[in-house]
Design a protein around this motif. Structure first.
Motif, PDB file in Angstrom:
ATOM      1  N   GLY A  85      43.293   3.550   2.669  1.00 10.58           N
ATOM      2  CA  GLY A  85      42.269   3.208   1.686  1.00 10.58           C
ATOM      3  C   GLY A  85      41.623   4.398   1.014  1.00 10.58           C
ATOM      4  N   ASN A  86      42.240   5.568   1.097  1.00  9.66           N
ATOM      5  CA  ASN A  86      41.707   6.751   0.421  1.00  9.66           C
ATOM      6  C   ASN A  86      42.124   6.712  -1.041  1.00  9.66           C
ATOM      7  N   ASP A  87      41.148   6.649  -1.941  1.00  9.65           N
ATOM      8  CA  ASP A  87      41.482   6.346  -3.328  1.00  9.65           C
ATOM      9  C   ASP A  87      41.159   7.445  -4.333  1.00  9.65           C
ATOM     10  N   ASP A  88      40.692   8.620  -3.871  1.00  7.87           N
ATOM     11  CA  ASP A  88      40.318   9.646  -4.838  1.00  7.87           C
ATOM     12  C   ASP A  88      41.064  10.965  -4.655  1.00  7.87           C
ATOM     13  N   GLY A  89      42.018  11.011  -3.740  1.00  5.58           N
ATOM     14  CA  GLY A  89      42.800  12.217  -3.530  1.00  5.58           C
ATOM     15  C   GLY A  89      42.057  13.341  -2.842  1.00  5.58           C
ATOM     16  N   MET A  90      40.844  13.067  -2.350  1.00  3.70           N
ATOM     17  CA  MET A  90      40.029  14.113  -1.741  1.00  3.70           C
ATOM     18  C   MET A  90      40.161  14.159  -0.222  1.00  3.70           C
ATOM     19  N   CYS A  91      40.865  13.206   0.373  1.00  6.25           N
ATOM     20  CA  CYS A  91      41.084  13.223   1.821  1.00  6.25           C
ATOM     21  C   CYS A  91      42.012  14.378   2.170  1.00  6.25           C
ATOM     22  N   TYR A  92      41.560  15.239   3.080  1.00  6.72           N
ATOM     23  CA  TYR A  92      42.347  16.392   3.506  1.00  6.72           C
ATOM     24  C   TYR A  92      42.381  16.427   5.026  1.00  6.72           C
ATOM     25  N   TRP A  93      43.576  16.657   5.600  1.00  9.44           N
ATOM     26  CA  TRP A  93      43.691  16.806   7.049  1.00  9.44           C
ATOM     27  C   TRP A  93      44.514  18.053   7.372  1.00  9.44           C
ATOM     28  N   GLU A  94      44.351  18.511   8.609  1.00 17.13           N
ATOM     29  CA  GLU A  94      45.029  19.742   9.007  1.00 17.13           C
ATOM     30  C   GLU A  94      45.274  19.753  10.516  1.00 17.13           C
ATOM     31  N   ARG A  95      46.484  20.075  10.917  1.00 11.09           N
ATOM     32  CA  ARG A  95      46.815  20.353  12.308  1.00 11.09           C
ATOM     33  C   ARG A  95      46.819  21.865  12.495  1.00 11.09           C
ATOM     34  N   ALA A  96      46.156  22.346  13.559  1.00  6.79           N
ATOM     35  CA  ALA A  96      46.047  23.788  13.750  1.00  6.79           C
ATOM     36  C   ALA A  96      46.341  24.174  15.195  1.00  6.79           C
ATOM     37  N   LYS A  97      46.888  25.372  15.364  1.00  2.42           N
ATOM     38  CA  LYS A  97      47.227  25.853  16.701  1.00  2.42           C
ATOM     39  C   LYS A  97      46.071  26.582  17.373  1.00  2.42           C
ATOM     40  N   ASP A  98      44.992  26.860  16.606  1.00  8.25           N
ATOM     41  CA  ASP A  98      43.776  27.427  17.178  1.00  8.25           C
ATOM     42  C   ASP A  98      42.622  27.147  16.217  1.00  8.25           C
ATOM     43  N   SER A  99      41.431  27.610  16.552  1.00 12.66           N
ATOM     44  CA  SER A  99      40.249  27.339  15.736  1.00 12.66           C
ATOM     45  C   SER A  99      39.764  28.575  14.990  1.00 12.66           C
ATOM     46  N   SER A 100      40.669  29.514  14.708  1.00 19.12           N
ATOM     47  CA  SER A 100      40.287  30.738  14.008  1.00 19.12           C
ATOM     48  C   SER A 100      39.996  30.499  12.536  1.00 19.12           C
ATOM     49  N   GLY A 101      40.564  29.446  11.984  1.00 18.32           N
ATOM     50  CA  GLY A 101      40.393  29.173  10.565  1.00 18.32           C
ATOM     51  C   GLY A 101      41.291  29.999   9.672  1.00 18.32           C
ATOM     52  N   GLU A 102      42.139  30.821  10.263  1.00 17.10           N
ATOM     53  CA  GLU A 102      43.034  31.669   9.493  1.00 17.10           C
ATOM     54  C   GLU A 102      44.301  30.910   9.109  1.00 17.10           C
ATOM     55  N   MET A 103      44.987  31.412   8.084  1.00 16.44           N
ATOM     56  CA  MET A 103      46.184  30.730   7.597  1.00 16.44           C
ATOM     57  C   MET A 103      47.263  30.636   8.674  1.00 16.44           C
ATOM     58  N   ASP A 104      47.341  31.653   9.533  1.00 12.42           N
ATOM     59  CA  ASP A 104      48.373  31.660  10.567  1.00 12.42           C
ATOM     60  C   ASP A 104      48.176  30.552  11.603  1.00 12.42           C
ATOM     61  N   ASP A 124      48.980  21.008  19.939  1.00 12.72           N
ATOM     62  CA  ASP A 124      47.991  21.311  18.910  1.00 12.72           C
ATOM     63  C   ASP A 124      46.641  21.579  19.575  1.00 12.72           C
ATOM     64  N   LYS A 125      45.838  22.417  18.966  1.00 13.81           N
ATOM     65  CA  LYS A 125      44.515  22.722  19.509  1.00 13.81           C
ATOM     66  C   LYS A 125      43.391  22.051  18.722  1.00 13.81           C
ATOM     67  N   LEU A 126      43.600  21.893  17.410  1.00 14.38           N
ATOM     68  CA  LEU A 126      42.517  21.384  16.567  1.00 14.38           C
ATOM     69  C   LEU A 126      43.088  20.474  15.481  1.00 14.38           C
ATOM     70  N   PHE A 127      42.369  19.395  15.199  1.00 16.27           N
ATOM     71  CA  PHE A 127      42.694  18.529  14.073  1.00 16.27           C
ATOM     72  C   PHE A 127      41.469  18.467  13.181  1.00 16.27           C
ATOM     73  N   LYS A 128      41.635  18.832  11.917  1.00 19.39           N
ATOM     74  CA  LYS A 128      40.541  18.852  10.956  1.00 19.39           C
ATOM     75  C   LYS A 128      40.737  17.720   9.957  1.00 19.39           C
ATOM     76  N   SER A 129      39.649  17.070   9.577  1.00 18.62           N
ATOM     77  CA  SER A 129      39.710  15.988   8.612  1.00 18.62           C
ATOM     78  C   SER A 129      38.478  16.067   7.711  1.00 18.62           C
ATOM     79  N   SER A 130      38.689  15.928   6.405  1.00 21.42           N
ATOM     80  CA  SER A 130      37.589  16.026   5.449  1.00 21.42           C
ATOM     81  C   SER A 130      37.735  14.954   4.377  1.00 21.42           C
ATOM     82  N   ASP A 131      36.659  14.200   4.151  1.00 18.18           N
ATOM     83  CA  ASP A 131      36.608  13.176   3.104  1.00 18.18           C
ATOM     84  C   ASP A 131      37.662  12.095   3.263  1.00 18.18           C
ATOM     85  N   CYS A 132      38.094  11.849   4.493  1.00 16.66           N
ATOM     86  CA  CYS A 132      39.052  10.770   4.763  1.00 16.66           C
ATOM     87  C   CYS A 132      38.316   9.546   5.311  1.00 16.66           C
ATOM     88  N   ASN A 133      38.910   8.381   5.159  1.00 12.91           N
ATOM     89  CA  ASN A 133      38.426   7.218   5.882  1.00 12.91           C
ATOM     90  C   ASN A 133      38.751   7.389   7.366  1.00 12.91           C
TER      91      ASN A 133
END
Length: 226
Positions: A85-104, A124-133
């Motif tokens: 039901g995400n209708d504005d293209g602003m939902c962003y998610w990310e799988r990460a191997k650590d919480s450094s926030g770096e591209m690697d 996986d160590k961290l899952f980030k989600s922004s503006d998603c249902n």
């Protein structure tokens, strides 16, 4: 495909991968269902129990919210999850191997319109989600009532549950912005992709019964032709 300071990695020109940066692809996991709450006895304790049971089921269904950083193993369990039901293209998610926030640290990511399935691995160590249902746990072995058509900007569809295998056609696509992808899992790694394409005009693709997911973005609606 922009969003709050980050975009899904990849390109949209030619036969390329959108939003996939990981080479760590594997089998889809289905051990993500949350623990049972309550009992059948509690549902029968008083009038209105059916409503209370339905409410509890909805609470159980929403595994975690659509905004936040979640530590795998502590905040959320490994497994496959879905946001819809995400209708504005602003939902962003990310799988990460650590919480450094770096591209690697980035394993895979995507910007979502419509529905997305993501398999979070135990490694996986961290899952980030922004503006998603809200995200809900998915039983990947469960059967559904597969449809013979789908929205061209609907996101991801599970083959055999959301859509039926077969040959589909999408017409009238402009500016090479229609993207489709056949995938063997929801890890969104390079190895997850069976085939993909960017299309102008008519698009025809055969989805195999052995495919697990089909992804579509920026296309006109798809209809099954065979």
């Amino acid at each position: 495909m922009g969003m709050k300071g980050k975009v899904a990695l990849g390109a949209v020109v030619g036969i390329v991968v959108i939003g996939a940066v990981s080479a760590n692809a594997g089998d889809d996991s289905s051990d993500s269902t949350s623990s049972d709450k309550g009992s059948s006895a509690s549902a029968q304790a008083k009038p209105g129990g059916e409503k209370e049971t339905a409410r509890a089921a909805e609470e159980k269904k929403a595994a975690f919210e659509g905004d936040g950083d979640f530590q795998v193993g502590a905040d959320i369990k490994p497994g496959t999850y879905r946001t819809s039901g995400n209708d504005d293209g602003m939902c962003y998610w990310e799988r990460a191997k650590d919480s450094s926030g770096e591209m690697d640290s980035l394993l895979a990511n995507d910007n979502v319109t419509g529905t997305s399935y993501v398999t979070v691995k135990a490694s996986d160590k961290l899952f980030k989600s922004s503006d998603c249902n809200d995200w809900e746990a998915v039983d990947t072995k469960a059967k559904g009532s597969p449809a013979a058509s789908m929205a061209g900007d609907g996101g991801m569809f599970r083959v055999g549950a959301d859509i039926a295998p077969g040959t589909y056609k999408s017409t009238g696509n402009k500016d090479d912005m229609c993207y489709w992808e056949r995938a063997k899992d929801a890890e969104h790694g390079l190895d997850s992709i069976i085939a993909n394409d960017n299309v102008t005009g008519s698009a025809v693709v055969t989805i195999s019964a052995s495919d697990t997911y089909f992804k579509t973005s920026g296309c006109t609606d798809w209809k099954k032709t065979g």
